[in-house]
Design a protein around this motif. Structure first.
Motif, PDB file in Angstrom:
ATOM      1  N   ILE A   1       0.828  -1.199   0.000  1.00 54.52           N
ATOM      2  CA  ILE A   1       0.000   0.000   0.000  1.00 54.52           C
ATOM      3  C   ILE A   1       0.867   1.255   0.000  1.00 54.52           C
ATOM      4  O   ILE A   1       0.486   2.294  -0.535  1.00 54.52           O
ATOM      5  N   ASN A   2       2.062   1.152   0.592  1.00 57.21           N
ATOM      6  CA  ASN A   2       3.040   2.240   0.533  1.00 57.21           C
ATOM      7  C   ASN A   2       3.985   1.958  -0.627  1.00 57.21           C
ATOM      8  O   ASN A   2       4.807   1.045  -0.563  1.00 57.21           O
ATOM      9  N   GLN A   3       3.861   2.713  -1.693  1.00 54.31           N
ATOM     10  CA  GLN A   3       4.553   2.413  -2.939  1.00 54.31           C
ATOM     11  C   GLN A   3       5.959   3.034  -2.943  1.00 54.31           C
ATOM     12  O   GLN A   3       6.156   4.172  -3.375  1.00 54.31           O
TER      13      GLN A   3
ATOM     14  N   SER B   1      -0.371   2.153 -13.079  1.00 55.34           N
ATOM     15  CA  SER B   1      -1.059   1.395 -12.036  1.00 55.34           C
ATOM     16  C   SER B   1      -1.677   0.133 -12.618  1.00 55.34           C
ATOM     17  O   SER B   1      -2.505   0.206 -13.534  1.00 55.34           O
ATOM     18  N   MET B   2      -1.305  -1.020 -12.089  1.00 53.63           N
ATOM     19  CA  MET B   2      -1.937  -2.261 -12.516  1.00 53.63           C
ATOM     20  C   MET B   2      -3.427  -2.248 -12.198  1.00 53.63           C
ATOM     21  O   MET B   2      -4.253  -2.715 -13.003  1.00 53.63           O
TER      22      MET B   2
ATOM     23  N   ALA C   1       3.109  -4.364 -21.690  1.00 54.61           N
ATOM     24  CA  ALA C   1       3.158  -3.084 -22.398  1.00 54.61           C
ATOM     25  C   ALA C   1       2.361  -2.022 -21.653  1.00 54.61           C
ATOM     26  O   ALA C   1       2.753  -0.851 -21.596  1.00 54.61           O
ATOM     27  N   LEU C   2       1.247  -2.429 -21.046  1.00 51.36           N
ATOM     28  CA  LEU C   2       0.423  -1.498 -20.284  1.00 51.36           C
ATOM     29  C   LEU C   2       1.013  -1.178 -18.916  1.00 51.36           C
ATOM     30  O   LEU C   2       0.996  -0.022 -18.486  1.00 51.36           O
ATOM     31  N   CYS C   3       1.526  -2.181 -18.235  1.00 53.41           N
ATOM     32  CA  CYS C   3       1.786  -2.055 -16.798  1.00 53.41           C
ATOM     33  C   CYS C   3       3.248  -2.118 -16.380  1.00 53.41           C
ATOM     34  O   CYS C   3       3.559  -1.796 -15.225  1.00 53.41           O
ATOM     35  N   ALA C   4       4.143  -2.546 -17.241  1.00 57.25           N
ATOM     36  CA  ALA C   4       5.558  -2.676 -16.861  1.00 57.25           C
ATOM     37  C   ALA C   4       6.394  -1.610 -17.548  1.00 57.25           C
ATOM     38  O   ALA C   4       6.089  -1.193 -18.659  1.00 57.25           O
ATOM     39  N   ARG C   5       7.433  -1.182 -16.858  1.00 51.85           N
ATOM     40  CA  ARG C   5       8.385  -0.245 -17.433  1.00 51.85           C
ATOM     41  C   ARG C   5       9.789  -0.783 -17.198  1.00 51.85           C
ATOM     42  O   ARG C   5      10.096  -1.307 -16.131  1.00 51.85           O
TER      43      ARG C   5
ATOM     44  N   GLY D   1      -0.238   0.417  -7.803  1.00 51.81           N
ATOM     45  CA  GLY D   1      -0.781   1.769  -7.805  1.00 51.81           C
ATOM     46  C   GLY D   1      -1.263   2.162  -6.424  1.00 51.81           C
ATOM     47  O   GLY D   1      -1.775   1.339  -5.656  1.00 51.81           O
ATOM     48  N   ALA D   2      -1.077   3.422  -6.108  1.00 52.56           N
ATOM     49  CA  ALA D   2      -1.492   3.934  -4.806  1.00 52.56           C
ATOM     50  C   ALA D   2      -2.975   4.279  -4.828  1.00 52.56           C
ATOM     51  O   ALA D   2      -3.623   4.295  -5.871  1.00 52.56           O
TER      52      ALA D   2
END
Length: 335
Positions: A38-40, A58-59, A106-110, A125-126
């Protein structure tokens, strides 16, 4: 190989999970690190700037697209809306591989270069302003559980998850999705009590649990932990000037880590690799089904208006060789 880091808030699990992900990456292994706390803070812990960490997608925000992709052509799942966080894969489902490129990643990973090595990051995601007072954080973590349910991974490739603190990890079946769970414990009564609680909750689910002592100052601390946790104690991480510099934002290189503490990371690496020999895909699939049925009966059927037990494919067992190369699969779905 799937690895979870758990422990009391403030125990150092984010620090240890970030160090371990960096260690794996610099060893040349393909690694995805996932911030499911929860704490990112995992992004900055691995060396990203505040701006880079804040820009991670954010996933949880992409959960509908994740569901639609993973559903694939599974005839037992009518639509993405009827999928819940525990929905298991079946014939026709799309699966994920750590080493591939796919629409979910592609959407969620960097991808970042850390210590000269490639590391991919994902984050649940927070909380957003719209979430406050109306949403549970575990709805965001559900995106991680759904992805792990559809992940077919092998030796030498790693997914490292920084989990929520304390017993919050048991709010879903996610705690059973790992080859190795490292519980980070300080040499204190509170640190040991979290270990005992986690051990007792996990006892009936074949969780491979090992303890990493953290913030250890002297041999009395080691003796205290060894007496309290016994053979579950794998290694102890000592007081670290490197960690202090990192927490101050000075971003030291991993090779500057104290030799004894670097040895702890290597011990953890060896333990994770050894755990592959204990992997049982049949049991893994059965646990997915078990938690799916429990969630369906508790709330899923009422929420979706569907008997979600029908999503279970009785002949399907997730296996390492289920996934064909990415280029051979249909990934044309527009998300």
């Amino acid at each position: 190989m799937k690895i979870a880091f758990v422990g009391k808030g403030g125990s150092g699990k984010t620090t240890l999970s970030s160090l371990f992900a960096r260690h794996l990456a610099t060893a040349g292994a393909p690694v995805i690190a996932v911030d499911a706390d929860i704490n990112q803070h995992l992004g900055t812990a691995v060396g990203l700037s505040d701006e880079q960490a804040a820009a991670l997608p954010s996933m949880g925000a992409h959960l509908p697209q994740i569901k639609e992709y993973l559903r694939g052509g599974n005839p037992r799942i009518a639509d993405a809306a009827s999928m819940i966080k525990t929905t298991p894969p079946g014939s026709g489902s799309r699966l994920l591989r750590i080493t591939e490129d796919n629409p979910v990643f592609a959407l969620c990973a960097r991808e970042f270069t850390v210590d000269g090595a490639v590391l991919r990051l994902m984050a649940t995601g927070a909380f957003t302003e719209e979430d406050l007072g109306v949403a549970c954080y575990h709805s965001k973590v559900g995106a991680v559980e759904l992805c792990l349910n559809h992940l077919t991974d092998g030796p030498g490739e790693y997914l490292v998850v920084d989990m929520t603190a304390g017993s919050d990890s048991f709010a879903s079946g996610l705690f059973t999705r790992f080859d190795m769970t490292f519980l980070v414990a300080e040499p204190t009564r509170k640190g040991v009590s979290v270990y005992r609680q986690y051990r007792d909750y996990a006892a009936d689910f074949d969780v491979n649990l090992r303890v990493i002592g953290n913030k250890v100052q002297h041999e009395d601390d080691v003796a205290y932990l060894r007496e309290a946790v016994g053979d579950d104690l794998l290694a102890v991480f000592g007081q670290s000037e490197w960690v202090r510099r990192s927490e101050q934002g000075r971003a030291p290189r991993l090779r500057e880590l104290e030799p004894k503490n670097h040895g702890v990371l290597q011990t953890m690496h060896e333990a994770v690799d050894a755990s592959y020999l204990q992997r049982n895909w049949v049991r893994y699939t059965q646990q997915m089904v078990r938690f799916h049925l429990r969630n369906a009966e508790s709330w899923g059927n009422a929420k979706t208006g569907t008997d979600l037990a029908g999503q279970i494919d009785p002949d399907f067992v997730l296996r390492e060789d289920d996934l064909a190369p990415a280029e051979a699969r249909d990934t044309a779905l527009a998300l």
